[in-house]
Design a protein around this motif. Sequence first.
Motif, PDB file in Angstrom:
ATOM      1  N   ASP A  99       0.840  -1.223  -0.075  1.00 32.27           N
ATOM      2  CA  ASP A  99       0.153   0.005  -0.161  1.00 32.27           C
ATOM      3  C   ASP A  99       0.962   1.268  -0.074  1.00 32.27           C
ATOM      4  O   ASP A  99       1.666   1.506   1.076  1.00 32.27           O
ATOM      5  N   SER A 163       3.291  -6.923   4.794  1.00 28.52           N
ATOM      6  CA  SER A 163       2.043  -6.599   5.637  1.00 28.52           C
ATOM      7  C   SER A 163       2.131  -4.964   5.969  1.00 28.52           C
ATOM      8  O   SER A 163       3.206  -4.522   5.934  1.00 28.52           O
ATOM      9  N   TYR A 174      -3.298  -4.429   5.586  1.00 28.57           N
ATOM     10  CA  TYR A 174      -3.250  -5.681   4.806  1.00 28.57           C
ATOM     11  C   TYR A 174      -2.384  -6.705   5.422  1.00 28.57           C
ATOM     12  O   TYR A 174      -1.134  -6.132   5.800  1.00 28.57           O
ATOM     13  N   ASN A 180      -2.594 -14.510   0.269  1.00 29.29           N
ATOM     14  CA  ASN A 180      -2.351 -12.994   0.088  1.00 29.29           C
ATOM     15  C   ASN A 180      -1.123 -12.732  -0.533  1.00 29.29           C
ATOM     16  O   ASN A 180      -1.061 -11.835  -1.161  1.00 29.29           O
ATOM     17  N   ARG A 184      -0.873 -10.376  -3.906  1.00 32.04           N
ATOM     18  CA  ARG A 184      -0.606  -9.335  -3.776  1.00 32.04           C
ATOM     19  C   ARG A 184       0.658  -8.814  -4.491  1.00 32.04           C
ATOM     20  O   ARG A 184       0.915  -7.874  -5.162  1.00 32.04           O
TER      21      ARG A 184
END
Length: 227
Positions: A99, A163, A174, A180, A184
């Motif tokens: 992110d 994360s 996240y 994941n 991602r």
Amino acid sequence: MRVFDFDGTIYDGESLFDLYLFSARYDLKVFRHLAPVLRYAVKYKLGRATLEQMEHGVGKVARGYLTDLSTSKRLDELRMRPFDDVVKAGLGGDVLAADASVLAADDLTGGLRSLVNAFWDRNMRKIKPWYEPHPDDVILTASFDVTVGEACRRLGVKRLIASTIDPDTLEVTYLNFNTNKPKRLRQVLGEDAVIDEFYTDSVFDQPMIDMARKGFMVKGDVVTRVK
């Protein structure tokens, strides 16, 4: 392109758990979070927790821990150490994160930033000697970017998928765990990204091994090709 898990793979141990222990040197109240952290770390390694359970549990623990750190007077003492050369808690502007907003994590708390720096001053020695960074390496980890990012900066690795935490709310935004991870990685690097080699210490990273041309299992300093 080579992709590496971090904890237990190129780092000898669990960096997040080690950070908890290290931070207890400065504020003993963080010990209240150690048991939950250890419990979730064990569940993660044994594959005994669902993604939903991990997201809820780890999010709750991380928020409480970071709240304690953000109000710790003892950690303010670490701010006296030079930190100007560390950008955004160890995350350089060209480090990829799950992110992009997390790149403002230097505003989380000066004490936390200083803690991360002091932690890696002590723990870079735990990077396993067999690992030699390459310019196009990617670190793919369930640990948080605000901590592993500093290790990547020191190693010269510019691509990190981890994360993430919202620096304003201290919420986990996240969790780069289990399924994941490949999800991602595709989002960040593109659907057509080619993984030449993938390294891990966990059989639960099988989806990543399946994506790679070559897969390697790491046990201690022994690296064994499994694909």
